[in-house]
Design a protein around this motif. Structure first.
Motif, PDB file in Angstrom:
ATOM      1  N   GLU A  51      73.344  16.378 -10.455  1.00 58.70           N
ATOM      2  CA  GLU A  51      73.009  17.199 -11.620  1.00 58.70           C
ATOM      3  C   GLU A  51      72.448  18.548 -11.210  1.00 58.70           C
ATOM      4  O   GLU A  51      72.540  19.528 -11.952  1.00 58.70           O
ATOM      5  CB  GLU A  51      72.005  16.436 -12.501  1.00 58.70           C
ATOM      6  N   LYS A 418      69.595  21.566 -21.865  1.00 64.45           N
ATOM      7  CA  LYS A 418      70.677  21.881 -20.928  1.00 64.45           C
ATOM      8  C   LYS A 418      70.745  20.869 -19.789  1.00 64.45           C
ATOM      9  O   LYS A 418      71.823  20.444 -19.370  1.00 64.45           O
ATOM     10  CB  LYS A 418      70.483  23.295 -20.379  1.00 64.45           C
ATOM     11  N   ILE A 421      72.303  17.618 -20.970  1.00 59.68           N
ATOM     12  CA  ILE A 421      73.758  17.715 -21.070  1.00 59.68           C
ATOM     13  C   ILE A 421      74.393  17.600 -19.693  1.00 59.68           C
ATOM     14  O   ILE A 421      75.419  16.934 -19.512  1.00 59.68           O
ATOM     15  CB  ILE A 421      74.163  19.035 -21.764  1.00 59.68           C
ATOM     16  N   ARG A 422      73.776  18.230 -18.671  1.00 60.99           N
ATOM     17  CA  ARG A 422      74.322  18.141 -17.316  1.00 60.99           C
ATOM     18  C   ARG A 422      74.242  16.711 -16.779  1.00 60.99           C
ATOM     19  O   ARG A 422      75.144  16.237 -16.093  1.00 60.99           O
ATOM     20  CB  ARG A 422      73.590  19.109 -16.385  1.00 60.99           C
ATOM     21  N   TYR A 423      73.147  16.024 -17.079  1.00 61.37           N
ATOM     22  CA  TYR A 423      73.034  14.622 -16.680  1.00 61.37           C
ATOM     23  C   TYR A 423      74.153  13.789 -17.295  1.00 61.37           C
ATOM     24  O   TYR A 423      74.807  12.990 -16.619  1.00 61.37           O
ATOM     25  CB  TYR A 423      71.683  14.042 -17.115  1.00 61.37           C
ATOM     26  N   LEU A 424      74.369  13.963 -18.585  1.00 62.42           N
ATOM     27  CA  LEU A 424      75.396  13.188 -19.273  1.00 62.42           C
ATOM     28  C   LEU A 424      76.787  13.504 -18.715  1.00 62.42           C
ATOM     29  O   LEU A 424      77.634  12.612 -18.588  1.00 62.42           O
ATOM     30  CB  LEU A 424      75.341  13.468 -20.777  1.00 62.42           C
ATOM     31  N   HIS A 425      77.016  14.769 -18.381  1.00 64.68           N
ATOM     32  CA  HIS A 425      78.309  15.150 -17.793  1.00 64.68           C
ATOM     33  C   HIS A 425      78.486  14.500 -16.420  1.00 64.68           C
ATOM     34  O   HIS A 425      79.574  14.010 -16.083  1.00 64.68           O
ATOM     35  CB  HIS A 425      78.391  16.674 -17.681  1.00 64.68           C
ATOM     36  N   THR A 426      77.415  14.465 -15.638  1.00 66.95           N
ATOM     37  CA  THR A 426      77.460  13.818 -14.318  1.00 66.95           C
ATOM     38  C   THR A 426      77.769  12.335 -14.455  1.00 66.95           C
ATOM     39  O   THR A 426      78.609  11.777 -13.733  1.00 66.95           O
ATOM     40  CB  THR A 426      76.112  14.000 -13.592  1.00 66.95           C
ATOM     41  N   GLU A 428      79.251  10.838 -16.937  1.00 69.33           N
ATOM     42  CA  GLU A 428      80.620  10.686 -17.428  1.00 69.33           C
ATOM     43  C   GLU A 428      81.627  10.739 -16.278  1.00 69.33           C
ATOM     44  O   GLU A 428      82.607   9.984 -16.239  1.00 69.33           O
ATOM     45  CB  GLU A 428      80.930  11.780 -18.453  1.00 69.33           C
ATOM     46  N   GLN A 429      81.379  11.617 -15.317  1.00 68.28           N
ATOM     47  CA  GLN A 429      82.285  11.741 -14.170  1.00 68.28           C
ATOM     48  C   GLN A 429      82.202  10.529 -13.246  1.00 68.28           C
ATOM     49  O   GLN A 429      83.185  10.149 -12.609  1.00 68.28           O
ATOM     50  CB  GLN A 429      81.949  13.009 -13.380  1.00 68.28           C
ATOM     51  N   THR A 448      71.983   6.222 -18.544  1.00 70.32           N
ATOM     52  CA  THR A 448      72.586   6.814 -19.739  1.00 70.32           C
ATOM     53  C   THR A 448      71.688   6.604 -20.949  1.00 70.32           C
ATOM     54  O   THR A 448      71.441   7.535 -21.729  1.00 70.32           O
ATOM     55  CB  THR A 448      73.968   6.184 -20.008  1.00 70.32           C
TER      56      THR A 448
END
Length: 688
Positions: A51, A418, A421-426, A428-429, A448
């Motif tokens: 992240e 912000k 959101i970056r944590y959630l994107h990480t 998700e990947q 999560t």
């Protein structure tokens, strides 16, 4: 006749070894438990560091025995922290691999330093104030001084942190947290090249390659007898070491664990900190050398004590010679600064006495004494060393859920929209990666849930929306996130949604959730301290751990102290923050009854009194069935808050005083004293 006796003695030692192996599996962990712990810590570090895309954010790596898979009482939690835009190189030609516009380079200067240490020469100006302030001028060059660097970081932290070697140490209860601020190098040290050539039988080539390509670190401490003690840096192989520990088989790992117990329960038992000459790192170094020298033909449960004895003799030899060679750089004698002269002689005499007693001295270890005695009194009892059968399904699930729920993200205190959101994107990947283990998938689910819960409350705190329609939409999004989070956590984590409903004055929804949780908790398969093992197994056999956690786990509630959940607990959160406690840990049913009291106060005062009576009974009489006894400070505190809100100031004062008498787990003493002062304004001083 002598050969028969020798054979009988060998068999007896083998049986004792098997029994000790079983005991260590209970004390240190089975192979399955240890693998689970490592996977959980690994994925947590991975999420937390992936992240961190911002240039100036600090990477955090869990290290030490906690990372290796130990959960022994008194073990420290060690963290190494560095920034990715600062890189150390061994020679100038390595600078070609970096963009010097984005990364500052530091060059090693080992010319006048002993093996394992170096000076760090700043090749280009740094944007970091701590590096600028730590620079010293020598020979017309600017070097980063390790002592100044340590001091600058320590002064920026809370006064509760104290210096401890290269680390800043915070003691919280029985746990010590060590933060080592360091530099990272992508290249393997030239002085450790001989280690690569030694790796014929152990570790395997792919492990060696992985270790070498990951380089090393530099921690801020110099060589004490050297010429530049205040400015030198020690080469750290922490990342390599935990990879080597991962490469051990379970018998080797338990031998390492037995050496750690031998150190704490026998050698250092009753010895002051200043007189503790041997440390856990010496034990680890011993095991590394013994495995690599291949002096033990087979590491197995029947040979566990033989393996331990070989390691002990090597330690005795090193103490006699005053030389303990670093595993990666043998020229670095890690005894040099501490074990020499009179202290060395005294330690050798003590170890020699233990050697003269033979393995019988292990009877002085409280952790394994009973397993030795059992064999001596019952020599014919069968011993099963299959560690997969040592824990029942319920026991293993309890260990697993405790690990995945308690292994938190250390950077959560800095969360904002912000970062969430970056944590959630990480996540998700990562979630669909085929490389993840089943334990890591479960940990990702709890991370999560944690991020979603935090995001929902942060949105409410940090977003000002004057229009009712937009406010309604924002609340709907937050509620949706909390409902989604509840699908990944345990069923008591619905209380996060209940707190949000209370925050938005939706009292009936709060009461509906609390009644549902009470109803679910009555099922005998619920994984509390009085779980019915048979019903748990029957009800959840074949279910995934995610389903088990959601349906049967009675989990506590952790309130991040920089996020305001309900106004009534803000003073406690502020008090804990002042004492470097990043979260409050509240037993679920304590919070549940508190929410009921707060809501019923607005809709039904009779039921409010009934809920208060339930809370009072729980706090006064529960013996660890529904509440954790370590969290009684916050339990008594919440009871006092509820009694004060309902006008019973006398009872509230008693509860606050009881809170002060408990173990200060949540560090809320300042808030308690403030509340006592306010309550005493309403009633006469009561002597209790």
């Amino acid at each position: 006749m002598d050969s028969i006796r020798s054979s009988q003695t060998t068999k007896a030692i083998q049986r004792i070894s098997e029994s000790v192996f079983v005991g260590l599996c209970h004390k240190v962990g089975t192979s399955q438990l240890v693998a689970m712990r490592r996977d959980v810590v690994d994925i947590r570090d991975m999420v937390m560091n992936q992240e961190k895309t911002c240039k100036y954010q600090r990477v955090t790596m869990t290290s030490g025995s906690y990372r290796e898979g130990f959960r022994l009482q008194g073990s420290d939690m060690d963290f190494m922290l560095w920034t990715n835009d600062q890189r150390v190189i061994w020679e100038l030609s390595q600078s070609q691999y970096y963009n010097t516009n984005r990364q500052s380079l530091i060059l090693c200067d080992c010319y006048d330093s002993p093996p394992g240490f170096t000076l760090l020469y700043l090749l280009s100006p740094s944007v970091y104030i701590e590096i600028q302030g730590a620079c010293v001028r020598m020979n017309n060059r600017y070097y980063v001084s390790s002592s100044k660097y340590r001091q600058i970081h320590l002064s920026a932290l809370s006064p509760l942190f104290i210096p401890h070697g290269p680390c800043a140490t915070l003691t919280t209860g029985v746990l010590e947290i060590d933060n080592a601020y360091c530099f990272v190098c992508d290249f393997w040290p030239p002085s450790a090249s001989s280690w690569i050539d030694r790796c014929h039988s152990w570790p395997q080539p792919h492990v060696v390659d992985d270790i070498v390509k990951n380089g090393c670190h530099f921690v801020a401490i110099g060589h004490k007898p050297g010429n530049h003690e205040d400015h030198e840096w020690r080469i750290s192989f922490s990342k390599a070491e935990h990879k080597l520990v991962y490469a051990m088989n379970h018998c080797q790992f338990l031998t390492y664990g037995l050496l750690k117990l031998f150190l704490t329960e026998i050698i250092n038992n009753g010895v002051g900190d200043a007189d503790k000459l041997l440390c856990s790192y010496h034990m680890k170094t011993t095991v590394f050398w013994v495995i690599q020298k291949n002096t033990i033909p087979q590491w197995c449960p029947q040979n566990l004590l033989e393996c331990f004895w070989v390691c002990f003799k090597l330690i005795l030899k090193w103490v006699y010679e005053g030389v303990c060679p670093n595993f990666f750089i043998p020229g670095n004698n890690i005894f040099r600064s501490k074990i020499h002269g009179v202290k060395q002689h005294q330690l050798f005499i003590r170890l020699s006495e233990l050697y003269g007693k033979g393995l019988a001295f292990l009877l002085h270890s409280p952790s394994i004494r009973s397993y030795i005695i059992d064999v001596l009194y019952n020599p014919r009892n069968s011993i099963c060393t299959d560690d997969h059968t040592l824990f029942s399904e319920v026991e293993f699930d309890r260990y697993l859920f405790n690990e995945v729920l308690n292994n938190r993200l250390s950077s959560v205190a800095e969360l904002d929209k912000k970062i969430c959101i970056r944590y959630l994107h990480t996540i998700e990947q990562m979630i669909g990666s085929p490389l993840l283990t089943k334990y890591q998938v479960l940990k990702l689910q709890t991370i999560t849930a944690f991020v979603l819960q935090s995001t929902a409350f942060i949105l409410h705190m940090q977003t000002y929306i004057p229009e009712n329609k937009l406010r309604y939409r924002a609340d709907k999004i937050s509620c949706h996130m909390l409902k989604l989070a509840a699908r990944f956590g345990c069923f008591t984590h619905m209380l996060y949604l209940a707190m949000y409903y209370y925050k938005t004055f939706s009292y009936m929804e709060v009461l509906s959730i609390t009644e549902m949780i009470i109803f679910k908790s009555l099922h005998p398969s619920v994984l509390g301290s009085n779980v019915n093992t048979e019903m748990y197994t029957e009800a959840l056999r074949g279910q995934s751990w995610s389903t088990k956690m959601r349906q049967a786990l009675l989990g506590d509630i952790e309130l991040e102290n920089k996020i305001h959940y309900i106004g009534e607990l803000i003073p406690e959160q502020q008090s804990a923050l002042q004492n470097d406690r990043s979260y409050l840990k509240v037993p679920a049913f304590i919070l549940l009854f508190m929410l009921q009291i707060l809501c019923y106060t607005h809709v039904d005062t009779t039921r409010a009194q009934r809920a208060l009576k339930c809370l009072q009974t729980l706090v006064h009489y529960d013996q660890g069935i529904l509440t954790n006894l370590k969290d009684r400070d916050i339990s008594w505190q919440i009871l006092g808050i509820c009694q004060q809100l309902t006008g019973n100031y006398q009872a509230a004062l008693y509860s606050y005083l009881q809170s002060l008498r408990q173990e200060p787990t949540n560090k809320i003493r300042t808030a308690t004293e403030m509340r006592i002062q306010r309550v005493r304004q309403w009633i006469p001083v009561i002597k209790l």
